[in-house]
Write a protein that holds these residues in place. Sequence first.
Motif, PDB file in Angstrom:
ATOM      1  N   MET A  75      26.738   0.097 -67.890  1.00  0.00           N
ATOM      2  CA  MET A  75      26.194   1.393 -67.476  1.00  0.00           C
ATOM      3  C   MET A  75      25.848   1.394 -65.987  1.00  0.00           C
ATOM      4  O   MET A  75      26.096   2.367 -65.271  1.00  0.00           O
ATOM      5  CB  MET A  75      24.963   1.739 -68.312  1.00  0.00           C
ATOM      6  CG  MET A  75      25.254   2.052 -69.772  1.00  0.00           C
ATOM      7  SD  MET A  75      23.751   2.296 -70.750  1.00  0.00           S
ATOM      8  CE  MET A  75      23.065   3.758 -69.960  1.00  0.00           C
ATOM      9  N   ALA A  76      25.279   0.289 -65.513  1.00  0.00           N
ATOM     10  CA  ALA A  76      24.937   0.185 -64.092  1.00  0.00           C
ATOM     11  C   ALA A  76      26.200   0.178 -63.231  1.00  0.00           C
ATOM     12  O   ALA A  76      26.230   0.772 -62.145  1.00  0.00           O
ATOM     13  CB  ALA A  76      24.121  -1.084 -63.849  1.00  0.00           C
ATOM     14  N   LEU A  77      27.247  -0.485 -63.702  1.00  0.00           N
ATOM     15  CA  LEU A  77      28.524  -0.495 -62.979  1.00  0.00           C
ATOM     16  C   LEU A  77      29.096   0.912 -62.885  1.00  0.00           C
ATOM     17  O   LEU A  77      29.552   1.346 -61.817  1.00  0.00           O
ATOM     18  CB  LEU A  77      29.514  -1.419 -63.702  1.00  0.00           C
ATOM     19  CG  LEU A  77      30.963  -1.379 -63.225  1.00  0.00           C
ATOM     20  CD1 LEU A  77      31.069  -1.774 -61.752  1.00  0.00           C
ATOM     21  CD2 LEU A  77      31.844  -2.285 -64.099  1.00  0.00           C
ATOM     22  N   GLU A  78      29.048   1.636 -63.981  1.00  0.00           N
ATOM     23  CA  GLU A  78      29.558   3.005 -63.992  1.00  0.00           C
ATOM     24  C   GLU A  78      28.778   3.895 -63.029  1.00  0.00           C
ATOM     25  O   GLU A  78      29.357   4.700 -62.293  1.00  0.00           O
ATOM     26  CB  GLU A  78      29.471   3.568 -65.411  1.00  0.00           C
ATOM     27  CG  GLU A  78      30.092   4.948 -65.563  1.00  0.00           C
ATOM     28  CD  GLU A  78      30.043   5.435 -66.997  1.00  0.00           C
ATOM     29  OE1 GLU A  78      30.290   6.626 -67.215  1.00  0.00           O
ATOM     30  OE2 GLU A  78      29.745   4.626 -67.891  1.00  0.00           O
ATOM     31  N   ALA A  79      27.469   3.735 -63.001  1.00  0.00           N
ATOM     32  CA  ALA A  79      26.628   4.542 -62.107  1.00  0.00           C
ATOM     33  C   ALA A  79      26.926   4.238 -60.647  1.00  0.00           C
ATOM     34  O   ALA A  79      26.886   5.132 -59.793  1.00  0.00           O
ATOM     35  CB  ALA A  79      25.156   4.284 -62.414  1.00  0.00           C
ATOM     36  N   GLU A  80      27.225   2.984 -60.337  1.00  0.00           N
ATOM     37  CA  GLU A  80      27.516   2.599 -58.955  1.00  0.00           C
ATOM     38  C   GLU A  80      28.912   3.065 -58.531  1.00  0.00           C
ATOM     39  O   GLU A  80      29.148   3.395 -57.363  1.00  0.00           O
ATOM     40  CB  GLU A  80      27.416   1.075 -58.817  1.00  0.00           C
ATOM     41  CG  GLU A  80      27.459   0.559 -57.402  1.00  0.00           C
ATOM     42  CD  GLU A  80      26.186   0.836 -56.619  1.00  0.00           C
ATOM     43  OE1 GLU A  80      26.235   0.798 -55.379  1.00  0.00           O
ATOM     44  OE2 GLU A  80      25.137   1.089 -57.254  1.00  0.00           O
ATOM     45  N   ALA A  81      29.843   3.091 -59.473  1.00  0.00           N
ATOM     46  CA  ALA A  81      31.222   3.488 -59.157  1.00  0.00           C
ATOM     47  C   ALA A  81      31.339   4.986 -58.895  1.00  0.00           C
ATOM     48  O   ALA A  81      32.195   5.412 -58.117  1.00  0.00           O
ATOM     49  CB  ALA A  81      32.159   3.089 -60.301  1.00  0.00           C
ATOM     50  N   GLY A  82      30.488   5.785 -59.524  1.00  0.00           N
ATOM     51  CA  GLY A  82      30.579   7.233 -59.382  1.00  0.00           C
ATOM     52  C   GLY A  82      30.546   7.726 -57.946  1.00  0.00           C
ATOM     53  O   GLY A  82      31.446   8.462 -57.514  1.00  0.00           O
ATOM     54  N   PRO A  83      29.534   7.343 -57.139  1.00  0.00           N
ATOM     55  CA  PRO A  83      29.479   7.815 -55.741  1.00  0.00           C
ATOM     56  C   PRO A  83      30.689   7.407 -54.916  1.00  0.00           C
ATOM     57  O   PRO A  83      31.133   8.163 -54.048  1.00  0.00           O
ATOM     58  CB  PRO A  83      28.195   7.159 -55.215  1.00  0.00           C
ATOM     59  CG  PRO A  83      27.352   6.951 -56.427  1.00  0.00           C
ATOM     60  CD  PRO A  83      28.316   6.621 -57.526  1.00  0.00           C
ATOM     61  N   LEU A  84      31.234   6.219 -55.171  1.00  0.00           N
ATOM     62  CA  LEU A  84      32.433   5.800 -54.443  1.00  0.00           C
ATOM     63  C   LEU A  84      33.592   6.741 -54.722  1.00  0.00           C
ATOM     64  O   LEU A  84      34.280   7.184 -53.798  1.00  0.00           O
ATOM     65  CB  LEU A  84      32.817   4.368 -54.852  1.00  0.00           C
ATOM     66  CG  LEU A  84      34.235   3.924 -54.448  1.00  0.00           C
ATOM     67  CD1 LEU A  84      34.359   3.862 -52.920  1.00  0.00           C
ATOM     68  CD2 LEU A  84      34.577   2.568 -55.069  1.00  0.00           C
ATOM     69  N   CYS A  85      33.782   7.062 -55.981  1.00  0.00           N
ATOM     70  CA  CYS A  85      34.961   7.836 -56.365  1.00  0.00           C
ATOM     71  C   CYS A  85      34.772   9.343 -56.187  1.00  0.00           C
ATOM     72  O   CYS A  85      35.691  10.114 -56.455  1.00  0.00           O
ATOM     73  CB  CYS A  85      35.345   7.490 -57.799  1.00  0.00           C
ATOM     74  SG  CYS A  85      35.764   5.731 -57.974  1.00  0.00           S
ATOM     75  N   ARG A  86      33.586   9.748 -55.729  1.00  0.00           N
ATOM     76  CA  ARG A  86      33.360  11.154 -55.392  1.00  0.00           C
ATOM     77  C   ARG A  86      33.151  11.358 -53.894  1.00  0.00           C
ATOM     78  O   ARG A  86      32.870  12.474 -53.461  1.00  0.00           O
ATOM     79  CB  ARG A  86      32.132  11.687 -56.153  1.00  0.00           C
ATOM     80  CG  ARG A  86      32.331  11.791 -57.656  1.00  0.00           C
ATOM     81  CD  ARG A  86      31.200  12.573 -58.316  1.00  0.00           C
ATOM     82  NE  ARG A  86      29.912  11.929 -58.128  1.00  0.00           N
ATOM     83  CZ  ARG A  86      29.371  11.053 -58.979  1.00  0.00           C
ATOM     84  NH1 ARG A  86      30.025  10.713 -60.077  1.00  0.00           N
ATOM     85  NH2 ARG A  86      28.184  10.514 -58.732  1.00  0.00           N
ATOM     86  N   MET A  87      33.269  10.301 -53.102  1.00  0.00           N
ATOM     87  CA  MET A  87      33.022  10.416 -51.667  1.00  0.00           C
ATOM     88  C   MET A  87      34.056  11.318 -51.011  1.00  0.00           C
ATOM     89  O   MET A  87      35.218  11.363 -51.429  1.00  0.00           O
ATOM     90  CB  MET A  87      33.026   9.038 -51.000  1.00  0.00           C
ATOM     91  CG  MET A  87      34.343   8.296 -51.067  1.00  0.00           C
ATOM     92  SD  MET A  87      34.282   6.681 -50.242  1.00  0.00           S
ATOM     93  CE  MET A  87      34.427   7.210 -48.532  1.00  0.00           C
ATOM     94  N   PRO A  88      33.664  12.096 -49.995  1.00  0.00           N
ATOM     95  CA  PRO A  88      34.610  12.996 -49.314  1.00  0.00           C
ATOM     96  C   PRO A  88      35.717  12.208 -48.623  1.00  0.00           C
ATOM     97  O   PRO A  88      35.450  11.205 -47.954  1.00  0.00           O
ATOM     98  CB  PRO A  88      33.726  13.723 -48.286  1.00  0.00           C
ATOM     99  CG  PRO A  88      32.325  13.515 -48.745  1.00  0.00           C
ATOM    100  CD  PRO A  88      32.301  12.197 -49.443  1.00  0.00           C
ATOM    101  N   LEU A  89      36.941  12.669 -48.800  1.00  0.00           N
ATOM    102  CA  LEU A  89      38.095  12.033 -48.159  1.00  0.00           C
ATOM    103  C   LEU A  89      38.750  13.030 -47.211  1.00  0.00           C
ATOM    104  O   LEU A  89      38.209  14.092 -46.939  1.00  0.00           O
ATOM    105  CB  LEU A  89      39.076  11.531 -49.227  1.00  0.00           C
ATOM    106  CG  LEU A  89      38.511  10.497 -50.217  1.00  0.00           C
ATOM    107  CD1 LEU A  89      39.560  10.125 -51.249  1.00  0.00           C
ATOM    108  CD2 LEU A  89      38.011   9.253 -49.497  1.00  0.00           C
ATOM    109  N   ASN A  90      39.931  12.688 -46.714  1.00  0.00           N
ATOM    110  CA  ASN A  90      40.626  13.541 -45.745  1.00  0.00           C
ATOM    111  C   ASN A  90      41.719  14.401 -46.366  1.00  0.00           C
ATOM    112  O   ASN A  90      42.490  15.024 -45.648  1.00  0.00           O
ATOM    113  CB  ASN A  90      41.220  12.668 -44.629  1.00  0.00           C
ATOM    114  CG  ASN A  90      40.151  12.089 -43.731  1.00  0.00           C
ATOM    115  OD1 ASN A  90      39.279  12.800 -43.241  1.00  0.00           O
ATOM    116  ND2 ASN A  90      40.189  10.773 -43.530  1.00  0.00           N
ATOM    117  N   ASP A  91      41.792  14.383 -47.708  1.00  0.00           N
ATOM    118  CA  ASP A  91      42.771  15.211 -48.414  1.00  0.00           C
ATOM    119  C   ASP A  91      44.193  14.925 -47.929  1.00  0.00           C
ATOM    120  O   ASP A  91      44.992  15.832 -47.721  1.00  0.00           O
ATOM    121  CB  ASP A  91      42.448  16.698 -48.241  1.00  0.00           C
ATOM    122  CG  ASP A  91      43.176  17.569 -49.254  1.00  0.00           C
ATOM    123  OD1 ASP A  91      43.485  17.077 -50.349  1.00  0.00           O
ATOM    124  OD2 ASP A  91      43.458  18.733 -48.929  1.00  0.00           O
TER     125      ASP A  91
END
Length: 264
Positions: free
Chosen positions: A234-250
Amino acid sequence: MTTAPFARASGRCRPGKIASALLPAWLACACTATTGDLGRPRPTVWSQLLAPEAGFAAAAGRGEAASRFRLTDDEEQMRDRAWRFVMPASPNSVFQGEVSNLAHTRILPVAAQSTDVSDYFRGLTGIAFASQASRYNRMTEDANADRLLIGPFRANAMRVVSMDRVRMRTVQASPDIAPEKQDPALARVIENEGLIFWVCERLDFRIRSYRHALANLVVEMPSREAVRAERAIMALEAEAGPLCRMPLNDAFGEGAKRPVVYKG
């Protein structure tokens, strides 16, 4: 979910290309016996000189974005930090480890990696442990080790994304940039963004693999240690979320589907 995160457009890989790309795999096997920082293979002639050239040629041959630009310090570090996440979490997975290593060098496409969530469970139960608790402890340690490395990777990725934004603004605005540098610049941005996508895909795969293994361990060998393993996942999942939602350059366009980390 399997995508080709470095490609401008999706397309199927021809089996012949995969087969021909496997030719140097046996050389890679001989060169990756020892490990260096972050669990990566120690630098060798293969990893430092031959693999990057072979990977560039293979990626370009598949129609994926490939840039000849030299890597910045942050880009190189991001690729090093990604290694942990794109390698298989499954214990004793030598063959899949070599496949993932070749995918990391881009000699093989990322689609060559296993997507079987039962791999980790088979690896965990295929190794002799002193007790049932040891298997749960191994899973807890693996999930915690993943979690602790996400923060540094995310910070690294944010720096790369920020500099890519500057890179593309300069390409568009400066008359001093030669036309022949525009395509390699965009290709590098696609490579960088694609690597972040790939890490998120494999993080999702790891989380699903851990959950599959935990459920099956509880059925076969119930233990109070399952609670610690569940909390670590659960802690791993919570930490991964912000990484995979971070703004990119499209870099892939508005229609690109971003990887979503496991949610129940």
